[in-house]
Design an enzyme around this catalytic site. Structure first.
Site, PDB file in Angstrom:
ATOM      1  N   LYS A 125       1.116  -1.194  -0.082  1.00  0.00           N
ATOM      2  CA  LYS A 125       0.044   0.075  -0.168  1.00  0.00           C
ATOM      3  C   LYS A 125       1.040   1.278  -0.162  1.00  0.00           C
ATOM      4  O   LYS A 125       2.130   1.251   0.456  1.00  0.00           O
ATOM      5  CB  LYS A 125      -1.084  -0.074   1.419  1.00  0.00           C
ATOM      6  N   ASP A 165      -6.824   4.589  -4.820  1.00  0.00           N
ATOM      7  CA  ASP A 165      -7.542   4.335  -3.570  1.00  0.00           C
ATOM      8  C   ASP A 165      -8.183   5.630  -3.281  1.00  0.00           C
ATOM      9  O   ASP A 165      -8.237   6.397  -4.377  1.00  0.00           O
ATOM     10  CB  ASP A 165      -6.708   4.019  -2.250  1.00  0.00           C
TER      11      ASP A 165
HETATM   12  P1  NDP Z   1     -12.837   8.010  -3.223  1.00  0.00           P
HETATM   13  O1  NDP Z   1     -11.597   9.069  -3.075  1.00  0.00           O
HETATM   14  O2  NDP Z   1     -13.077   7.871  -4.691  1.00  0.00           O
HETATM   15  O3  NDP Z   1     -13.906   8.267  -2.524  1.00  0.00           O
HETATM   16  C1  NDP Z   1     -13.896   8.417  -0.788  1.00  0.00           C
HETATM   17  C2  NDP Z   1     -15.402   8.888  -0.473  1.00  0.00           C
HETATM   18  O4  NDP Z   1     -15.466   8.812   0.815  1.00  0.00           O
HETATM   19  C3  NDP Z   1     -15.589  10.235  -0.910  1.00  0.00           C
HETATM   20  O5  NDP Z   1     -16.980  10.702  -1.174  1.00  0.00           O
HETATM   21  C4  NDP Z   1     -15.081  10.976   0.309  1.00  0.00           C
HETATM   22  O6  NDP Z   1     -15.499  12.080   0.519  1.00  0.00           O
HETATM   23  C5  NDP Z   1     -15.438  10.063   1.132  1.00  0.00           C
HETATM   24  N1  NDP Z   1     -14.511  10.348   2.419  1.00  0.00           N
HETATM   25  C6  NDP Z   1     -13.292   9.989   2.502  1.00  0.00           C
HETATM   26  N2  NDP Z   1     -12.957  10.160   3.648  1.00  0.00           N
HETATM   27  C7  NDP Z   1     -13.797  10.634   4.541  1.00  0.00           C
HETATM   28  C8  NDP Z   1     -13.952  11.069   5.798  1.00  0.00           C
HETATM   29  N3  NDP Z   1     -12.782  11.088   6.802  1.00  0.00           N
HETATM   30  N4  NDP Z   1     -15.178  11.320   6.122  1.00  0.00           N
HETATM   31  C9  NDP Z   1     -16.327  11.387   5.185  1.00  0.00           C
HETATM   32  N5  NDP Z   1     -16.084  10.855   4.060  1.00  0.00           N
HETATM   33  C10 NDP Z   1     -15.149  10.455   3.646  1.00  0.00           C
HETATM   34  O7  NDP Z   1     -12.260   6.601  -2.795  1.00  0.00           O
HETATM   35  P2  NDP Z   1     -12.551   5.301  -3.034  1.00  0.00           P
HETATM   36  O8  NDP Z   1     -14.083   5.236  -3.287  1.00  0.00           O
HETATM   37  O9  NDP Z   1     -11.724   4.633  -3.940  1.00  0.00           O
HETATM   38  O10 NDP Z   1     -12.437   4.459  -1.589  1.00  0.00           O
HETATM   39  C11 NDP Z   1     -13.410   4.477  -0.502  1.00  0.00           C
HETATM   40  C12 NDP Z   1     -13.048   3.252   0.207  1.00  0.00           C
HETATM   41  O11 NDP Z   1     -12.820   2.010  -0.423  1.00  0.00           O
HETATM   42  C13 NDP Z   1     -11.653   3.533   1.184  1.00  0.00           C
HETATM   43  O12 NDP Z   1     -11.823   2.818   2.301  1.00  0.00           O
HETATM   44  C14 NDP Z   1     -10.520   2.599   0.177  1.00  0.00           C
HETATM   45  O13 NDP Z   1      -9.742   2.221   1.007  1.00  0.00           O
HETATM   46  C15 NDP Z   1     -11.795   1.482  -0.253  1.00  0.00           C
HETATM   47  N6  NDP Z   1     -11.320   0.903  -1.291  1.00  0.00           N
HETATM   48  C16 NDP Z   1     -11.177   1.295  -2.337  1.00  0.00           C
HETATM   49  C17 NDP Z   1     -10.862   0.570  -3.526  1.00  0.00           C
HETATM   50  C18 NDP Z   1     -10.885   1.066  -4.917  1.00  0.00           C
HETATM   51  O14 NDP Z   1     -10.735   0.161  -5.804  1.00  0.00           O
HETATM   52  N7  NDP Z   1     -11.005   2.207  -4.997  1.00  0.00           N
HETATM   53  C19 NDP Z   1     -10.633  -1.112  -3.419  1.00  0.00           C
HETATM   54  C20 NDP Z   1     -10.625  -1.754  -2.075  1.00  0.00           C
HETATM   55  C21 NDP Z   1     -11.175  -0.753  -1.057  1.00  0.00           C
HETATM   56  P3  NDP Z   1     -14.922  13.766  -0.022  1.00  0.00           P
HETATM   57  O15 NDP Z   1     -14.679  13.572  -1.436  1.00  0.00           O
HETATM   58  O16 NDP Z   1     -15.673  14.793   0.407  1.00  0.00           O
HETATM   59  O17 NDP Z   1     -13.589  13.384   0.728  1.00  0.00           O
END
Ligand code: NDP
Length: 450
Positions: A125, A165
Site C-alpha cells: 500500500k 484508492d
Molecule cells: P474516493 O476518493 O473515490 O471516495 C472516497 C469517498 O469517501 C468520498 O466521497 C469522500 O468524501 C469520502 N470520505 C473519505 N474520507 C472521509 C472522511 N474522513 N469522512 C467522510 N467521508 C470521507 O475513494 P474510493 O471510493 O476509492 O475508496 C473508498 C474506500 O474504499 C476506502 O476505504 C478505500 O480504501 C476502499 N477501497 C477502495 C478500492 C478501490 O478500488 N478504489 C478497493 C478496495 C477498497 P470527500 O470527497 O468529501 O472527501
C-alpha cells in the site's frame, strides 16, 4: 494464548502511535487463536512475528510547485508488506489524514484480502498526506510527477504494482504512469486502474463496488434472500460508492443514500445515479447540489451529525454498504442499524466499522461481510488488468465481470467454509482472517526463512 498478547504488546512498543494498525492486527491475531490451537506449527515457524513486520517501508519527501509558484512539501509512503504470494499489490491514497500508520494498516489488510482472491499477489500500500481537493489539474500533475520521481525506483510489473484508492483515480493514475514511462523509458503494466485507451481493463473502475454487491448477494443467498426490492444505505460518494449504487440499481435494489466529508444525501425514492456521477465524477462538487434537481431529497450537513453516530446510519434501510473510509461506523451506529432492522452489511471501504461495531454485528449474527473479503473485487480485477497487460490483450466486459462474480463467490465460500470449520458458521470475519492467513503462512513456510 500469551503469544497473541505478547505480539500485540511488542507492536505497540516498537511502532508507537499506529492505532489503526494495532486495530487491524488485533482483529486478525484474535481470530487466529483457534487456528494456532489446532495447528501449532505456525507458532514454531514464528509466522505471527514475521507477518506483522513489513518486508520493506519506504518514506520519502515530495517537493512540488503550486500554481502560485510556491514550493510545497509532502510526505510519501510505500509499504511492501508481504510478497509470499506474488508481487506487492495495493493502492495509493492521497488524503491529508494519511500517516505511516494509515498506510501500514491498509497494507496489512491487503495481505489477507489479496490471498482470499486466490490470485498470485502479495500485499502492499502507499500514499501521501497530499490533499487533492481544490487543486488545479496542473498542480495534481506536478504533484504526481514528483511522487513518481521517487517511487519509480521501487516498483515494477513483477515487483510492486500500485493502483488507486482515496484521492487517486484515473486522472492521477494517468499522471503517475506518464512520469514512470518518462523516467524508465518502459511501457509496462506497472500501475492498474489505467485508462481504457492505454492498457486499462474494462470493468476495473466498477469492480470494487460491483464486488461488494456480489458479496452481499452471496451472503443473502446463503440465508435464502436476494437484494431485489431491498432499501440499501450507502456511505461515500467516490469510486466505490458510485459503482455499488450502480450495481444495486441494476439488481432491483433501492440505494437511498450516499455521503461525503461535507454531508449526507438521502433520496428515499432512490439515488439519481446519472446526477450523482455528474456531480462527483465531472463537476467534483458537493452533494448538496443534488437538491437543485431533486428538491424533495434531504441533505444533512456533516456538522449536523449527532455526536453519537453518523447521519447515514440513522436512515431506514435493510442492507448497508459502508464505502467511505476507516472507522466511519461506530458502536452507536451499529446499534442504530441493528435497531432499525438492518440484516446485511457488506463493506466496500477498508475497516469502516470500529472493533466495537464489528462485535455488535457478530453478536447479532447478521450477514456481515468484512472489507478484506467484501471489497476484494477491486484488487482482483487489478490482477486481471496485469494479466491482460502481460499478454497484450483486452478482455470484453462480459469476461471480466464473469471472473469477478466467480472470484467474489469463491471468497464468500472460503470465508463461510472456514468459519464453519472453526465452529462459528456465521462469523465471516473469523473465516476471512483464517482462510487468508493460512494461504500466506503456508507459502512463507514453504519458501523458508527469508
Ligand atoms: P474516493 O476518493 O473515490 O471516495 C472516497 C469517498 O469517501 C468520498 O466521497 C469522500 O468524501 C469520502 N470520505 C473519505 N474520507 C472521509 C472522511 N474522513 N469522512 C467522510 N467521508 C470521507 O475513494 P474510493 O471510493 O476509492 O475508496 C473508498 C474506500 O474504499 C476506502 O476505504 C478505500 O480504501 C476502499 N477501497 C477502495 C478500492 C478501490 O478500488 N478504489 C478497493 C478496495 C477498497 P470527500 O470527497 O468529501 O472527501
Amino acid at each position: 494464548m500469551p503469544y497473541v498478547h505478547d505480539t500485540l504488546e511488542a507492536l505497540r512498543k516498537s511502532s508507537p502511535a499506529q492505532t489503526e494498525f494495532y486495530q487491524a492486527a488485533e482483529e486478525v491475531l484474535e481470530c487466529l487463536r483457534p487456528l494456532f490451537e489446532r495447528s501449532p506449527h505456525y507458532l514454531d515457524h514464528n509466522i505471527i512475528e514475521r507477518i506483522v513486520e513489513p518486508e520493506r517501508q519506504i518514506m520519502f519527501r515530495i517537493c512540488w510547485t503550486d500554481d502560485a509558484g510556491k514550493v510545497q512539501v509532502n510526505k510519501g509512503y510505500r509499504i511492501q508488506f508481504n510478497s509470499a504470494l506474488g508481487p506487492y499489490k495495493g493502492g495509493l491514497r492521497f488524503h491529508p489524514s494519511v500517516t505511516s500508520g494509515t498506510i501500514k494498516f491498509l497494507g496489512f489488510e491487503q495481505i489477507f484480502k489479496n490471498a482470499l482472491t486466490g490470485l498470485p499477489i502479495g500485499g502492499g500500500k502507499g500514499g501521501s498526506d497530499f490533499d487533492p481537493k481544490g487543486r488545479s489539474d496542473g498542480e495534481i500533475m506536478r504533484f504526481c510527477q514528483a511522487f513518481m520521481s521517487e517511487l519509480y525506483r521501487h516498483i515494477g510489473p513483477t515487483t510492486d504494482v500500485p493502483a488507486g484508492d482515496i484521492g487517486v483515480g484515473a486522472r492521477e493514475i494517468g499522471f503517475l504512469y506518464g512520469q514512470y514511462k518518462r523516467l524508465t523509458g518502459r511501457y509496462e503494466g506497472v500501475l492498474t486502474g489505467k485508462s481504457l485507451n492505454w492498457g486499462g481493463s474494462i470493468g476495473r473502475k466498477e469492480a470494487t463496488g460491483y464486488g461488494a454487491v456480489y458479496f452481499a448477494e452471496n451472503m443473502l443467498a446463503a440465508r435464502g434472500e436476494t437484494l431485489a426490492g431491498k432499501t440499501c444505505l450507502v456511505s461515500g460518494a467516490g469510486n466505490v460508492a458510485i459503482y455499488t449504487i450502480e450495481k444495486l440499481v441494476e439488481l432491483g435494489a433501492i440505494p437511498v443514500s450516499c455521503s461525503d466529508s461535507r454531508g449526507t444525501l438521502h433520496d428515499p425514492r432512490g439515488i439519481d445515479l446519472a446526477l450523482l456521477r455528474e456531480l462527483k465524477e465531472v463537476q467534483r462538487t458537493s452533494l448538496e447540489a443534488y437538491l437543485a434537481q431533486h428538491p424533495e431529497a434531504h441533505y444533512i450537513p456533516a456538522g449536523d451529525y449527532p455526536a453519537d453516530g453518523h447521519a447515514v446510519w440513522r436512515l431506514e434501510g435493510e442492507v448497508a454498504f459502508p464505502c467511505a473510509t476507516q472507522n466511519e461506523l461506530t458502536e452507536a451506529d451499529a446499534e442504530t442499524l441493528l435497531g432499525n432492522g438492518v440484516t446485511c452489511i457488506s463493506e466496500g471501504a477498508n475497516m469502516p466499522s470500529t472493533a466495537a461495531a464489528v462485535e455488535r454485528f457478530l453478536a447479532a449474527k447478521i450477514a456481515y461481510g468484512p472489507g478484506k473479503a467484501a471489497n476484494a473485487g477491486g484488487v482482483a480485477t487489478s490482477q486481471l488488468e496485469m494479466a491482460q497487460n502481460s499478454s497484450m490483450e483486452q478482455w470484453p466486459l462480459e469476461k471480466v465481470d464473469a471472473k469477478l462474480k466467480a472470484i467474489m463467490a469463491n471468497i464468500h465460500r472460503q470465508c463461510a467454509e472456514t468459519a464453519a470449520e472453526f465452529d462459528d458458521p456465521t462469523n465471516l470475519v473469523l473465516g476471512a482472517n483464517i482462510a487468508g492467513f493460512r494461504k500466506v503462512a503456508d507459502a512463507m513456510i514453504e519458501q523458508g526463512v527469508c
